[in-house]
Write an enzyme that holds these catalytic residues in place. Structure first.
Site, mmCIF file in Angstrom:
data_model
loop_
_atom_site.group_PDB
_atom_site.id
_atom_site.type_symbol
_atom_site.label_atom_id
_atom_site.label_comp_id
_atom_site.label_asym_id
_atom_site.label_seq_id
_atom_site.Cartn_x
_atom_site.Cartn_y
_atom_site.Cartn_z
ATOM 1 N N ASP A 534 0.817 -1.213 0.000
ATOM 2 C CA ASP A 534 0.000 0.000 0.000
ATOM 3 C C ASP A 534 0.851 1.264 0.000
ATOM 4 O O ASP A 534 1.973 1.291 0.478
ATOM 5 C CB ASP A 534 -0.930 0.018 1.217
ATOM 6 C CG ASP A 534 -0.168 -0.085 2.534
ATOM 7 O OD1 ASP A 534 0.714 -0.947 2.625
ATOM 8 O OD2 ASP A 534 -0.465 0.690 3.462
ATOM 9 N N GLU A 535 0.290 2.301 -0.545
ATOM 10 C CA GLU A 535 0.764 3.684 -0.429
ATOM 11 C C GLU A 535 2.208 3.888 -0.896
ATOM 12 O O GLU A 535 2.968 4.644 -0.298
ATOM 13 C CB GLU A 535 0.595 4.169 1.014
ATOM 14 C CG GLU A 535 -0.858 4.205 1.437
ATOM 15 C CD GLU A 535 -1.081 4.778 2.825
ATOM 16 O OE1 GLU A 535 -2.064 5.525 2.992
ATOM 17 O OE2 GLU A 535 -0.296 4.462 3.731
#
Length: 885
Positions: A534-535
């Site tokens: 993620d991210e």
């Protein structure tokens, strides 16, 4: 004359004392005497008239608070010291000539006196206005454990801030300051608003109600006597599973001679076809005894948990006579626990596993690594825990990671810690005995700072010895990468494991192999590898910013030097080489490229399932591109920002989708809209048990009819495609604001039980998904009366039975804050969970009286109210209300 001489001598002695004071004495004195208080002054970003745009705030959103420094001891005149504070909001401006401010990394800031520092006399205060990004809406936005340091001394936490009682340094936030924007329509919780919220609930007889709700329950007249205890030894279960059952029986007070035997067998053919799934069972409690028929061992185990659910520990001598037919809604019913941002102990994880088993949750997703900590011993890579699992004040980060998230300068708190190899094996075995799979997450390529810093320390160690092959074996940084990046938690490029290095792939294989060996040693197969993913982005390359030199500036975007910002790995020669030889199309494709490589390693080690947060796989075309037999995604887009549509698109790409929606299933968000509650709130201002219970995970658009967005406003939702059913559902606990085990349990329990209800049971009020149907606050498809009736049963089960069981197990769960009104001098109280004991006080808490519905008390003046557990040992937060007189 004599008196003047004495005064002069005293002044001279004082001056000599200051002059001869050692740096450590200076630091110790300031830490004892200096106080900090924070006061929020402005929030509503679209009307607060702050220079948010020119200060470079994301989407030009900012707030103002005042940090007051007060000195309660002898004068502080020395300028040769620094004050370090934690701020989870980017500090954009500090309005003071007396201090400079600089961010070290993440949330850690240094305030240093300037030559203009005038000193602080005893009793003197200095107000320092601060403009920060976004908002300050909950007390937990402010972190404890600011500390003072001198380069020739050991740092010390300010005594006043070495606490988890945020009221010691955060002044109350006025209701008028609690709007994020002017269109914010969230309702602040008060005794009156809570009372109104609870008014559609009443106390019910829930003797035959099982949590989570079975497919079918038929109640007969009479009871079965279990006063002598229950004997489960006839069940065809493993010794470990029987021990787990006995452990819970003892906890619930059911230990005894066990004269009432529980009989059972595993016979799938004897079950209805709907029950022929993992965990399916039939249970019969008659006046002659208890019998179970199950699809598998898990079904037997769950049937026993249903027996325990029927037990009222205040009268644990009888069971109602029932016939139960039951099977789970989803095969994946998960809880994610973040032990990386702040560590949570093995005993807390054991406690969680006990309660997960009680409510038939079967996947413990352990988020073991992140920027702020690496929490698992890996043989052969001791730096990961020697350095990456420890936070302390070392600017070089050769001994530890820098302090973050209110951990302060020392390592004697939950900012530091890890599971040893044996700890992890113990967790695996404890979970397996309770029919729970542990899914380890090693987050990459983003959120990897703890690993990167640790492997840089390893590189330095072997490079100093001249052993360059070993130095570079597991290095995770391209030393020539000059990318300027700011991550979601405000770290630089050290937050990213470089996916273009052979050494990164060796590191992953090493870690995966060692964790696999732990599973083998535990006798528990590693069946799922969670990649994280993620991210992996630079937040300053997103839509909330514009270039400071642009001639066509727009309102609502922060002004920065966009030309100086890069995507992760953009300036890495190693990654540019992969792009040049067409291995990947762009730097944005690197996270998904790396995910495929990691999935290949997992498949080679016979790990059957690969799992990730969905944004980590966004440039892959479908699940078919991954080498494992199954590829799963935790879907975490907010529904009102398009998630109610895009989740089905992921299912259509062949991924097994696990609904993990933050606006309904994040347990690190506040329980209610009250600034005294703890948590982040970027997706919603609250996630209480009722909201989680009302979540429709199969039909995501339906939630637009029964809930609101983060500003308390309605939204519309409609699917765009027909899709395969979702694979599962998971509730998440991120730990940025959760620093202790007690805080952790408060945030998780009891609302995780509502998540368990939805993961196990599809309610009648949940409608089937139709891609063409649009939902909103104006649509009228959901049977709201049925939903309220269903929740009333669930709330009564919690209030009358399940919270008592949590108390008996010593879980530090959250008791609901009561609702109350005073009308015509009479106090009326209620609870979100009917059956919870309520109390009131006329003397500011010096004494408490029990509230009884049938004996409404007359009151006057200020009244304190709270709820308590059935033993009156623990209480909710106390609130107050005042009579009309």
């Amino acid at each position: 004359m004599f008196r003047n001489c004495m005064i002069s001598l005293a002044i001279l002695a004082s001056g000599m004392s200051h002059a001869t004071q050692t740096p450590q004495q200076l630091v110790d004195r300031i830490s004892e005497d200096l106080l900090i208080h924070y006061q929020v002054e402005a929030n509503t970003s679209d009307v607060n008239n702050l220079p948010c745009q020119t200060l470079g705030a994301d989407w030009a959103l900012c707030n103002k608070s005042v940090m007051t420094l007060s000195n309660q001891g002898q004068a502080i005149n020395n300028k040769d010291w620094s004050l370090y504070i934690h701020s989870v909001r980017i500090i954009l401006s500090l309005d003071s000539e007396q201090f400079t401010i600089a961010r070290l990394t993440g949330d850690l800031y240094e305030l240093k006196p300037t030559v203009a520092f005038k000193g602080l006399e005893q009793g003197e205060s200095l107000d320092i206005p601060v403009i920060g990004e976004y908002w300050q809406l909950f007390a937990s936005d402010f972190m404890p454990r600011a500390f003072v340091n001198h380069e020739q001394a050991e740092p010390r936490v300010l005594k006043q801030m070495d606490t988890e009682d945020l009221s010691q340094f955060v002044k109350p936030i006025a209701p008028s300051l609690l709007k994020r924007v002017s269109t914010d329509n969230n309702t602040l919780m008060t005794p009156k608003t809570r009372f109104e919220q609870n008014q559609d609930l009443d106390q019910l007889d829930i003797a035959s109600h099982i949590v989570p709700t079975p497919n079918q329950v038929r109640l007969s007249k009479g009871n079965l006597d279990i006063s002598q205890g229950l004997d489960f030894t006839s069940l065809p279960l493993s010794n470990e599973a029987l021990e787990a059952i006995e452990h819970r029986a003892v906890t619930l007070g059911l230990a005894g001679q066990g004269e009432q035997k529980v009989y059972g067998d595993i016979d799938p053919n004897a079950l209805d076809s709907k029950l022929r799934v993992n965990g399916g069972y039939q249970l019969s409690v008659t006046d002659r005894g208890i019998a179970i028929t199950a699809f598998d061992e898990t079904g037997l185990y769950y049937a026993v948990q249903s027996i325990f659910s029927l037990v009222d520990i205040q009268k644990p001598t009888v069971l109602p006579l029932v016939d139960v037919a039951d099977a789970p809604r989803y095969q994946y019913r998960g809880v994610m626990v973040d032990v990386a941002r702040n560590f949570h102990s093995k005993s807390a994880i054991f406690q969680t596993l006990d309660q997960m088993a009680a409510y038939k949750l079967n996947k413990l997703h352990l988020h073991l690594t992140d920027d702020e900590g690496w929490r698992l011993e890996i043989p052969g890579l001791p730096e990961l825990t020697d350095i990456g699992a420890k936070r302390c004040f070392d600017k070089s980060e050769t001994r530890c990671l820098l302090p973050q998230l209110g951990s302060g300068p020392t390592s004697d708190n939950f900012g530091s810690g890890f599971f040893s190899r044996q700890d992890y094996i113990d967790i695996l075995q404890y979970a397996a005995a309770r029919q729970i799979e542990v899914i380890p997450e090693i987050d990459m390529p983003a959120h990897a700072r703890a690993a990167v810093v640790s492997m840089e320390a390893r590189h330095r160690k072997y490079a100093k010895l001249g052993e360059m092959e070993k130095a570079n074996e597991f290095r995770l940084l391209d030393p020539q990468d000059t990318s300027n990046v700011t991550t979601v938690q405000f770290y630089d490029r050290k937050s990213f494991l470089n996916p273009c290095l052979d050494s990164s792939h060796r590191f992953v294989k090493k870690v995966m192999t060692e964790i696999l060996a732990m599973h083998e040693a535990a006798g528990v197969p590693l069946t799922t590898w969670h990649f994280g993913g993620d991210e992996a982005k630079n937040i300053k390359k997103l839509g909330g910013y514009q270039d400071v030199s642009s001639k066509a500036k727009v309102l609502g975007k922060g002004e920065i030097e966009l030309s100086a910002e890069h995507h992760p790995f953009e300036k890495s020669p190693k990654c540019q080489a992969l792009i040049a030889n067409n291995t990947v199309d762009s730097v944005q494709a690197l996270p998904s490229y790396f995910a495929k490589q990691v999935a290949k390693s997992a498949a080679e080690l016979n790990v059957g399932a690969f799992q990730a947060w969905q944004d980590g796989l966004k440039t892959a075309n479908s699940a078919a591109e991954f080498a494992t037999k199954q590829t799963r995604v935790n879907f975490w887009d907010t529904l009102y920002w398009g998630g109610s549509t895009s989740a089905y698109q992921w299912a259509n790409k062949g991924y097994q989708v696990i609904i993990s929606s933050p606006d309904y299933l994040y347990m690190d968000f506040p329980y209610e809209f009250d600034p005294k509650e703890r948590g982040y709130y970027w997706a919603t201002r609250y996630n209480h048990s009722r909201k989680m219970f009302a979540f429709a995970p199969d039909n995501l658009p339906q939630n637009a009819e029964t809930s609101v967005d983060r500003d308390g406003n309605g939204f519309s939702a409609k699917g765009s495609v027909e899709a395969a059913p979702f694979y599962g559902m998971s509730a998440q606990l991120w730990s940025e604001t959760v620093r202790t085990d007690a805080q952790y349990e408060y945030m998780v329990f009891p609302r995780v039980i509502a998540a368990a209800e939805r993961a196990w049971h599809k309610a009648e009020w949940e409608l089937d998904y139709q891609a063409t149907r649009a939902y909103s606050q104006e649509s009228n498809y959901v049977d709201e009366a049925a939903l309220t009736k269903d929740f009333n049963r669930f709330a009564n089960a919690l209030g009358q039975r399940e919270l008592n069981k949590l108390a008996k197990a010593n879980v530090h769960y959250r008791l609901p804050v009561p609702g109350a009104v005073i009308e015509q001098g009479k106090l009326y109280m209620n609870s979100a969970f009917p059956g919870v004991a309520l109390q009131y006080s006329r003397d500011r808490g010096a004494s408490w009286q029990s509230y009884e519905v049938n004996r409404v008390p007359s009151v006057s003046g200020e009244i304190w109210i709270r709820s308590v557990d059935y033993q009156a040992k623990r209480a909710s937060r106390v609130t107050t209300l005042t009579s009309e007189n």
